[in-house]
Every structure is written in structure tokens, then in C-alpha cells.
Design an enzyme around this catalytic site. Structure first.
Site, PDB file in Angstrom:
ATOM      1  N   ALA A  66       0.176  -3.082 -10.160  1.00 51.15           N
ATOM      2  CA  ALA A  66      -0.241  -3.456 -11.508  1.00 51.15           C
ATOM      3  C   ALA A  66      -0.562  -4.946 -11.472  1.00 51.15           C
ATOM      4  O   ALA A  66      -0.109  -5.669 -10.576  1.00 51.15           O
ATOM      5  CB  ALA A  66       0.871  -3.164 -12.502  1.00 51.15           C
ATOM      6  N   GLY A 111       2.420  -0.335  -8.497  1.00 50.40           N
ATOM      7  CA  GLY A 111       1.623   0.659  -9.222  1.00 50.40           C
ATOM      8  C   GLY A 111       0.630   1.379  -8.321  1.00 50.40           C
ATOM      9  O   GLY A 111       0.241   2.521  -8.601  1.00 50.40           O
ATOM     10  N   GLU A 114       2.630   3.997  -6.639  1.00 52.65           N
ATOM     11  CA  GLU A 114       2.934   5.008  -7.663  1.00 52.65           C
ATOM     12  C   GLU A 114       1.701   5.860  -7.968  1.00 52.65           C
ATOM     13  O   GLU A 114       1.803   7.068  -8.191  1.00 52.65           O
ATOM     14  CB  GLU A 114       3.447   4.304  -8.930  1.00 52.65           C
ATOM     15  CG  GLU A 114       4.819   3.673  -8.708  1.00 52.65           C
ATOM     16  CD  GLU A 114       5.253   2.781  -9.865  1.00 52.65           C
ATOM     17  OE1 GLU A 114       4.529   1.816 -10.180  1.00 52.65           O
ATOM     18  OE2 GLU A 114       6.312   3.047 -10.462  1.00 52.65           O
ATOM     19  N   GLU A 134       8.647  -4.328  -6.742  1.00 54.11           N
ATOM     20  CA  GLU A 134       8.927  -4.835  -8.096  1.00 54.11           C
ATOM     21  C   GLU A 134      10.221  -5.633  -8.217  1.00 54.11           C
ATOM     22  O   GLU A 134      10.283  -6.585  -8.999  1.00 54.11           O
ATOM     23  CB  GLU A 134       8.961  -3.671  -9.098  1.00 54.11           C
ATOM     24  CG  GLU A 134       7.591  -3.119  -9.471  1.00 54.11           C
ATOM     25  CD  GLU A 134       7.111  -2.014  -8.549  1.00 54.11           C
ATOM     26  OE1 GLU A 134       7.673  -1.860  -7.438  1.00 54.11           O
ATOM     27  OE2 GLU A 134       6.158  -1.311  -8.925  1.00 54.11           O
TER      28      GLU A 134
HETATM   29  N1  COA Z   1      -1.816  -8.411  -9.447  1.00 50.54           N
HETATM   30  C1  COA Z   1      -2.727  -9.361  -9.673  1.00 50.54           C
HETATM   31  N2  COA Z   1      -3.470  -9.926  -8.719  1.00 50.54           N
HETATM   32  C2  COA Z   1      -3.246  -9.513  -7.454  1.00 50.54           C
HETATM   33  C3  COA Z   1      -2.296  -8.543  -7.137  1.00 50.54           C
HETATM   34  C4  COA Z   1      -1.561  -7.975  -8.205  1.00 50.54           C
HETATM   35  N3  COA Z   1      -0.658  -7.012  -8.012  1.00 50.54           N
HETATM   36  N4  COA Z   1      -2.280  -8.368  -5.803  1.00 50.54           N
HETATM   37  C5  COA Z   1      -3.212  -9.193  -5.309  1.00 50.54           C
HETATM   38  N5  COA Z   1      -3.799  -9.887  -6.298  1.00 50.54           N
HETATM   39  C6  COA Z   1      -4.858 -10.900  -6.200  1.00 50.54           C
HETATM   40  C7  COA Z   1      -4.324 -12.247  -5.729  1.00 50.54           C
HETATM   41  O1  COA Z   1      -3.784 -12.972  -6.822  1.00 50.54           O
HETATM   42  C8  COA Z   1      -5.569 -12.870  -5.168  1.00 50.54           C
HETATM   43  O2  COA Z   1      -6.378 -13.315  -6.236  1.00 50.54           O
HETATM   44  P1  COA Z   1      -7.066 -14.803  -6.161  1.00 50.54           P
HETATM   45  O3  COA Z   1      -7.983 -14.727  -4.974  1.00 50.54           O
HETATM   46  O4  COA Z   1      -7.789 -14.921  -7.466  1.00 50.54           O
HETATM   47  O5  COA Z   1      -5.955 -15.774  -5.979  1.00 50.54           O
HETATM   48  C9  COA Z   1      -6.301 -11.685  -4.546  1.00 50.54           C
HETATM   49  O6  COA Z   1      -5.780 -10.526  -5.180  1.00 50.54           O
HETATM   50  C10 COA Z   1      -6.076 -11.554  -3.048  1.00 50.54           C
HETATM   51  O7  COA Z   1      -4.678 -11.510  -2.814  1.00 50.54           O
HETATM   52  P2  COA Z   1      -3.906 -12.499  -1.793  1.00 50.54           P
HETATM   53  O8  COA Z   1      -2.487 -12.580  -2.245  1.00 50.54           O
HETATM   54  O9  COA Z   1      -4.663 -13.774  -1.645  1.00 50.54           O
HETATM   55  O10 COA Z   1      -4.030 -11.655  -0.452  1.00 50.54           O
HETATM   56  P3  COA Z   1      -3.047 -11.714   0.810  1.00 50.54           P
HETATM   57  O11 COA Z   1      -3.713 -10.959   1.878  1.00 50.54           O
HETATM   58  O12 COA Z   1      -2.627 -13.112   1.091  1.00 50.54           O
HETATM   59  O13 COA Z   1      -1.722 -10.928   0.331  1.00 50.54           O
HETATM   60  C11 COA Z   1      -0.517  -9.108  -0.699  1.00 50.54           C
HETATM   61  C12 COA Z   1      -1.790  -9.556   0.058  1.00 50.54           C
HETATM   62  C13 COA Z   1      -0.728  -7.653  -1.112  1.00 50.54           C
HETATM   63  C14 COA Z   1       0.698  -9.235   0.235  1.00 50.54           C
HETATM   64  C15 COA Z   1      -0.320  -9.995  -1.927  1.00 50.54           C
HETATM   65  O14 COA Z   1      -1.538 -10.044  -2.658  1.00 50.54           O
HETATM   66  C16 COA Z   1       0.747  -9.512  -2.869  1.00 50.54           C
HETATM   67  O15 COA Z   1       1.918  -9.667  -2.587  1.00 50.54           O
HETATM   68  N6  COA Z   1       0.346  -8.905  -4.017  1.00 50.54           N
HETATM   69  C17 COA Z   1       1.268  -8.445  -5.018  1.00 50.54           C
HETATM   70  C18 COA Z   1       1.875  -7.135  -4.591  1.00 50.54           C
HETATM   71  C19 COA Z   1       2.890  -6.670  -5.612  1.00 50.54           C
HETATM   72  O16 COA Z   1       3.926  -7.262  -5.817  1.00 50.54           O
HETATM   73  N7  COA Z   1       2.563  -5.539  -6.269  1.00 50.54           N
HETATM   74  C20 COA Z   1       3.427  -4.929  -7.221  1.00 50.54           C
HETATM   75  C21 COA Z   1       3.084  -5.351  -8.590  1.00 50.54           C
HETATM   76  S1  COA Z   1       4.051  -4.416  -9.749  1.00 50.54           S
END
Ligand code: COA
Length: 260
Positions: A66, A111, A114, A134
Site C-alpha cells: 500500500a 498489500g 496480500e 508492516e
Molecule cells: N509506498 C509508496 N511508495 C513506494 C512504496 C510504497 N509501499 N514502495 C516503493 N515506493 C516508491 C519509493 O518511495 C520510490 O519513490 P521515489 O523514486 O519517488 O522516491 C520508488 O517507489 C522506488 O522505490 P525505492 O525505495 O527507491 O526502491 P529500492 O529498490 O531502493 O527499494 C523496496 C525497494 C521495495 C525495498 C523499498 O521501496 C521499500 O521498502 N518499499 C516499501 C515496502 C513496504 O514496506 N511495503 C509495505 C507497505 S504496507
């Protein structure tokens, strides 16, 4: 159907739905969740759609969760309603009455994991990373993850993933039954489309009965599930599909199911 954050294309009975925000790793903001809900509501009614494939755009992610930005600073009632909307969308997918196959490449987190769990089954690419992170955000899974994950992999494994928030590889996910099969990145979509095409040639009516027997049966005692199964077997047994399927076997030919 035309949307801003997703793509949907129906060909030969198979709808391919693509979450299309690759720059944000296909994160589910409210708009995307709403579009998926609208899209699946319409696919449920679309007689030309017999099977659905769900995937994320780009090679990096299925869906990375999400949208975290939208979850900061929510009041309790807002957060609860956010979870209920997400659950409703995923329940629509689970109860579509048509097979939905998740093609999971790259990150399927929160999400996104999920969403994949709400599908009928999951095929993954070898670069897939799955998890429910989460707790690291001070949250718990809210789109059905605390309920679907233990049903898929058992309580102990589910609690390990939910409590630690750790990511697992496609191989580990396959070993615990979270995904069904793992393919190389280039082989994933051809493999998914092959199974989808095979399902599209079966009787949609029969597949709906099978989905109902397994889905509703899991929410009942085993004995009630046997009653449900027998009742649905009865409905299938007298159906045009059973007549065609069994006659084709006896006549040593391929069945030709009359789907709309
Ligand atoms: N919500 C909002 N934006 C997200 C996102 C999320 N769940 N997951 C990734 N993004 C966005 C990042 O903010 C980034 O945006 P930006 O370029 O405008 O800064 C873009 O997607 C690329 O992500 P980035 O973090 O730069 O890629 P990465 O390869 O370094 O890392 C992850 C990948 C998946 C490890 C990392 O993005 C992450 O931890 N995301 C959140 C995962 C999470 O906690 N999901 C559960 C949410 S309930």
C-alpha cells in the site's frame, strides 16, 4: 476498460490486469485500489472474461505494498476504513467466481503480498521477494494478510513473517506453499499465460463450482464442507459441461465446452 493506474486487456477469454505504476514499484495508492476494484467488478460481469492474470508493470515489482505516504498520520477511524476498503477489493478478487492467477515478479510486499494471496494461486519469477513488512512501519497487515497467510502456510510460518516483517525469496515462498511454482523471469509470463489459456478452454461454470467448493468449504467445518461439495457435485453432474466432458472422454475426443 481505460484507467490511469492499471491496464486491462481481454484476449481469448483471458484478462491481463497490470498494476501500472512502475516508478513507484506499483504501490497501491487509493486511486489504484479504487481502479482495481472497479476493474474486477466489471470483469466479474464480463462473459468474455473466463480467467484473469494479475501482474505488476516493470521487472522490479509485482506490487511493493500500500502507498506508505498515504498511511502516515491517519486517525483510527480513517485507518480502519482504509483497511476495510482494501479488504473489500481483495475479497472481490478472491470471490470473483473465475480463476485469478498472480504472476509475481520482483517485490510483493505488504498489500502486494496480500493482493497475491487473494488470487486463486501464484506463480513467481526467481527474482520475487515476498513479505509483510508492516510491523516495521508500526502497523500490522490490514488487507487480509493476518487471515490469508496462516490459511496458506500455517500459523507458525505466518507469525514468523508477520512479526519479523522479513522478506523471503521465491524459492522459500514455494517451499512453504505461499507460491505454487517458480520460473525464470523470462519464463514467468509464458508459463502463466499457458495455464490461463488451458483454464479458459475449460467450462467456466465448472471452474466456478470448484472455486466455490474450495473457498466456501474452508470457512466451514469439514462435515459441512462435504455437504457443500456433494451439493455442488450434484449441480455439476447434471450440467451440460459434464455431459460434454464425459461424452468426449468416451468418444476419445477433446471436449468442446460451450462458454459464452
Ligand atoms: N509506498 C509508496 N511508495 C513506494 C512504496 C510504497 N509501499 N514502495 C516503493 N515506493 C516508491 C519509493 O518511495 C520510490 O519513490 P521515489 O523514486 O519517488 O522516491 C520508488 O517507489 C522506488 O522505490 P525505492 O525505495 O527507491 O526502491 P529500492 O529498490 O531502493 O527499494 C523496496 C525497494 C521495495 C525495498 C523499498 O521501496 C521499500 O521498502 N518499499 C516499501 C515496502 C513496504 O514496506 N511495503 C509495505 C507497505 S504496507
Amino acid at each position: 476498460m481505460s484507467f490511469e493506474n492499471i491496464l486491462c486487456e481481454v484476449t481469448d477469454g483471458v484478462a491481463v490486469v497490470t498494476v501500472n505504476r512502475p516508478d513507484k514499484l506499483n504501490a497501491l495508492n487509493r486511486a489504484t485500489t479504487g481502479e482495481l476494484d472497479t476493474c474486477f467488478a466489471s470483469l466479474a460481469e464480463d462473459a468474455a472474461t473466463r480467467v484473469v492474470v494479475l501482474r505488476g508493470a516493470g521487472e522490479k515489482a509485482f506490487v511493493a505494498g500500500a502507498d506508505i505516504g498515504e498511511m502516515a498520520d491517519m486517525k483510527a477511524d480513517e485507518a480502519e476504513s482504509f483497511a476495510r476498503k482494501g479488504q473489500a477489493m481483495l475479497n472481490r478478487i478472491e470471490n470473483l467466481g473465475k480463476p485469478v492467477i498472480a504472476a509475481v515478479g520482483g517485490f510483493a510486499l505488504g498489500g502486494g503480498c496480500e493482493l497475491a494471496m487473494a488470487c486463486s494461486f501464484r506463480y513467481a519469477a526467481d527474482n520475487a521477494k515476498l513479505g509483510l513488512p508492516e510491523t516495521g512501519l508500526g502497523l500490522i497487515p490490514g488487507f487480509g494478510g493476518t487471515q490469508r497467510l496462516p490459511r496458506l502456510v500455517g500459523k507458525g510460518r505466518a507469525l514468523e513473517l508477520v512479526l519479523t516483517g522479513g522478506m523471503i525469496s521465491a524459492k522459500e515462498a514455494a517451499e512453504m506453499g505461499l507460491v505454487n511454482k517458480v520460473f525464470s523471469q523470462e519464463d514467468l509470463m509464458p508459463a502463466v499465460m499457458k495455464v490461463a489459456a488451458a483454464l479458459a478452454h475449460k467450462s467456466s461454470f465448472t471452474l466456478r463450482m470448484a472455486l466455490q467448493a474450495v473457498g466456501e468449504g474452508l470457512e466451514m467445518t469439514q462435515d459441512s464442507g462435504f455437504h457443500l461439495e456433494a451439493a455442488l457435485f450434484g449441480v455439476c453432474g447434471s450440467s451440460e459441461a459434464a455431459r460434454e466432458g464425459c461424452t468426449a472422454f468416451v468418444e476419445k475426443r477433446k471436449p468442446d465446452f460451450k462458454n459464452p
